[in-house]
Design a protein around this motif. Sequence first.
Motif, PDB file in Angstrom:
ATOM      1  N   ALA A 152     -60.553 -35.650 -18.528  1.00  0.00           N
ATOM      2  CA  ALA A 152     -61.196 -35.103 -19.602  1.00  0.00           C
ATOM      3  C   ALA A 152     -60.094 -33.902 -19.653  1.00  0.00           C
ATOM      4  O   ALA A 152     -59.463 -33.633 -20.950  1.00  0.00           O
ATOM      5  CB  ALA A 152     -62.062 -35.173 -19.747  1.00  0.00           C
ATOM      6  N   GLU A 153     -60.655 -33.167 -18.627  1.00  0.00           N
ATOM      7  CA  GLU A 153     -59.490 -32.206 -18.984  1.00  0.00           C
ATOM      8  C   GLU A 153     -57.995 -32.335 -18.924  1.00  0.00           C
ATOM      9  O   GLU A 153     -56.937 -32.158 -20.329  1.00  0.00           O
ATOM     10  CB  GLU A 153     -59.522 -31.209 -17.800  1.00  0.00           C
ATOM     11  N   ILE A 155     -56.534 -35.157 -20.440  1.00  0.00           N
ATOM     12  CA  ILE A 155     -56.135 -35.663 -22.103  1.00  0.00           C
ATOM     13  C   ILE A 155     -56.085 -34.456 -22.925  1.00  0.00           C
ATOM     14  O   ILE A 155     -55.451 -34.534 -23.383  1.00  0.00           O
ATOM     15  CB  ILE A 155     -57.613 -36.418 -22.144  1.00  0.00           C
ATOM     16  N   GLU A 156     -57.170 -33.886 -22.736  1.00  0.00           N
ATOM     17  CA  GLU A 156     -57.311 -32.339 -23.740  1.00  0.00           C
ATOM     18  C   GLU A 156     -55.871 -31.433 -23.270  1.00  0.00           C
ATOM     19  O   GLU A 156     -54.990 -30.948 -24.462  1.00  0.00           O
ATOM     20  CB  GLU A 156     -58.117 -31.612 -23.572  1.00  0.00           C
ATOM     21  N   ALA A 157     -55.698 -31.676 -21.964  1.00  0.00           N
ATOM     22  CA  ALA A 157     -53.929 -31.049 -21.866  1.00  0.00           C
ATOM     23  C   ALA A 157     -52.173 -31.043 -22.552  1.00  0.00           C
ATOM     24  O   ALA A 157     -51.636 -31.139 -23.050  1.00  0.00           O
ATOM     25  CB  ALA A 157     -54.022 -30.351 -20.119  1.00  0.00           C
ATOM     26  N   VAL A 160     -54.621 -34.109 -27.196  1.00  0.00           N
ATOM     27  CA  VAL A 160     -55.927 -34.596 -27.467  1.00  0.00           C
ATOM     28  C   VAL A 160     -57.663 -33.922 -28.024  1.00  0.00           C
ATOM     29  O   VAL A 160     -58.096 -32.578 -26.429  1.00  0.00           O
ATOM     30  CB  VAL A 160     -56.236 -36.080 -27.205  1.00  0.00           C
ATOM     31  N   GLY A 161     -57.344 -33.588 -29.145  1.00  0.00           N
ATOM     32  CA  GLY A 161     -59.076 -32.617 -29.061  1.00  0.00           C
ATOM     33  C   GLY A 161     -59.940 -33.276 -28.956  1.00  0.00           C
ATOM     34  O   GLY A 161     -60.440 -34.488 -29.040  1.00  0.00           O
ATOM     35  N   ARG A 162     -61.133 -31.768 -27.692  1.00  0.00           N
ATOM     36  CA  ARG A 162     -61.926 -32.622 -27.170  1.00  0.00           C
ATOM     37  C   ARG A 162     -63.016 -33.802 -28.239  1.00  0.00           C
ATOM     38  O   ARG A 162     -63.410 -34.644 -27.123  1.00  0.00           O
ATOM     39  CB  ARG A 162     -62.611 -31.429 -26.907  1.00  0.00           C
ATOM     40  N   GLN A 163     -63.184 -33.263 -29.310  1.00  0.00           N
ATOM     41  CA  GLN A 163     -63.812 -34.192 -29.954  1.00  0.00           C
ATOM     42  C   GLN A 163     -62.793 -35.534 -30.402  1.00  0.00           C
ATOM     43  O   GLN A 163     -63.580 -36.431 -31.273  1.00  0.00           O
ATOM     44  CB  GLN A 163     -64.708 -33.559 -31.521  1.00  0.00           C
ATOM     45  N   ASP A 164     -61.846 -35.526 -30.224  1.00  0.00           N
ATOM     46  CA  ASP A 164     -61.005 -36.817 -30.581  1.00  0.00           C
ATOM     47  C   ASP A 164     -61.053 -37.522 -29.889  1.00  0.00           C
ATOM     48  O   ASP A 164     -60.457 -38.873 -29.884  1.00  0.00           O
ATOM     49  CB  ASP A 164     -59.813 -36.283 -31.168  1.00  0.00           C
ATOM     50  N   TYR A 288     -70.200 -32.640 -19.263  1.00  0.00           N
ATOM     51  CA  TYR A 288     -69.955 -33.480 -20.024  1.00  0.00           C
ATOM     52  C   TYR A 288     -71.190 -34.706 -20.387  1.00  0.00           C
ATOM     53  O   TYR A 288     -71.935 -35.050 -19.735  1.00  0.00           O
ATOM     54  CB  TYR A 288     -68.745 -34.274 -19.045  1.00  0.00           C
ATOM     55  N   ARG A 292     -69.094 -37.102 -24.793  1.00  0.00           N
ATOM     56  CA  ARG A 292     -67.373 -37.120 -23.975  1.00  0.00           C
ATOM     57  C   ARG A 292     -67.394 -37.723 -23.013  1.00  0.00           C
ATOM     58  O   ARG A 292     -66.700 -38.637 -23.096  1.00  0.00           O
ATOM     59  CB  ARG A 292     -67.669 -35.713 -22.965  1.00  0.00           C
TER      60      ARG A 292
END
Length: 494
Positions: A152-153, A155-157, A160-164, A288, A292
């Motif tokens: 998850a971390e 993908i955000e990095a 991609v936005g957390r909610q996406d 999470y 998520r």
Amino acid sequence: MTRTDKPKARTARGFRDRLGAEIAAERDMLARISEVYESWGFDPLDTPALEYTDALGKFLPDVDRPNDGVFSLQDDDEQWLSLRYDLTAPLARFVAENYDALPKPFRRYAVGPVWRNEKPGPGRYRQFTQCDADTVGAPAPFADAECIAMLAEAIEAAGVGRQDFIIRINDRNVLTGLLETIGLGGDDSAPQRLKVLRAMDKFTRLGDQGVRQLLGIGRKDESGDFTEGARLEDVDAERVITFMKSSAPTNVQSCSRLMELFEGRSAAGAKGVETLSAITELLKTAGYDESRVIIDLTIIRGLEYYTGPVFEAELLTAPLDEQGRPVRFGAIASGGRYDDLVRRFKGVEVPAVGVSVGVSRLLAALDFVRGRSLEERGPVVVLALEKDRMADYQAMAAELRRAGVRAEVYLGGAGMKAQLKYADKRGAPLAVIQGSDERARGEVTIKDLVLGARLAREIEDNVKWREGQAAQISVPRAQMVDAAKRIIEGDRAW
RNA sequence: GCCGCCUUAGCUCAGUUGGUUAGAGCGCUAGAUUGUGGAUCUAGAGGUCCCUGGUUCGAGACCAGGAGGCGGUACCA
């Protein structure tokens, strides 16, 4: 050479060339993901592109020829070599080969191209980049939970936005449990189990109807091709479909429903539920929740490979294509537990869990989501108007580079007009011009190509479009770098 | 792998029931508009009509095989 001897300049089927912005974007994404992996204590490992085919485990059954699906060649000692088709099989080989020297658990990440000899499709090539992280030698559930949180971390990095996006999780043992409850537990049911799982894997695409056909008699697709079904009894087929639809809004609910189903009926199923429950609890504590990471009983993943939890990350924002249909990108990352992989080499079971990010797919998806934000930003182009002043032009470019601005001197043979066209095509933010006029005054002209383009677009009535010289200024030679930097900053604001 | 559709200029595509030098738009190159990309005008370059073979007096058009692309399906570690 006669005409017919001339080779055709073309890329091989399923392969492609890439340049400029795309490479930069991928490099950037890989760096961000790797940084996350590294910060979680994973060390990089690089292994060769070619491996002995038997080490990859890819010989055709009962044949001494490598499997379809891998690119293979025979060495001069007749041994078969294959291009790696993922980064996990080489990891298993590496771990087995260096088992005694490695710290256990062994944590490594790997980045690089992999090759698959398959039919290419849109966004699906025969060479692509993977970015994996695996923990070898750690049993569930802690390593699994860590892996998911780290994914998850990462993908955000990657942007991609957390909610996406959302990570969907399931467990192989839960699926085994389901199969046991419909009487497919025995060794002799193995082929049928495979068919059922394959049918389930198509749930998202084909829906109830398609899956029901595949679980029963079989299904004929729109091209007329027929797929043999699993030939389950209707009751059992319905149970399978009901099962897939029984994922609950909260993970706790899903687990209790599953527990009800398996209690006293399937040890494997119960074990799977416990694992899922433990992982989701751990993740919840770490922040999470269901928004998520959610239990989704339609997630199947690789068939004869994973042995425990399996998960995949999916984008939630579905952009539209030209025809207005939502674009499905599929999973942008996936992973799971594979406790058997090293056993092929060592005989002992070594528990392992890992995750793999599909870099090209993620890039393509991001591209769509934020609409070609990867726009090319070219170098400043210094025009070469007077051939005997090349040294001056090179000095200008060097000054710009020293100030951290990408810059190059035009090196072709064309005139001024063509040089500006070149600058335009390169995506240059501005052109630096010094002809004899400027030189006589000790100045340079800086032409803002971005602003100029914008002004030209606004001015419909022409003939006087030439007054677009507002988009350029002349400054003393000594102020060139400052002026250029100011213009570039200004353009960024647009 | 299997089924279907497609392949003509750099790109997107026209090309009538087989008939002379195969077209358009965009792009490209050059010129004009004081030394200037993006506007406008003018001129120009660029095509083994995917390949191989066949039918025909004649094939870009028809037939067969192959290659490549697209879509579906299967497989996907």
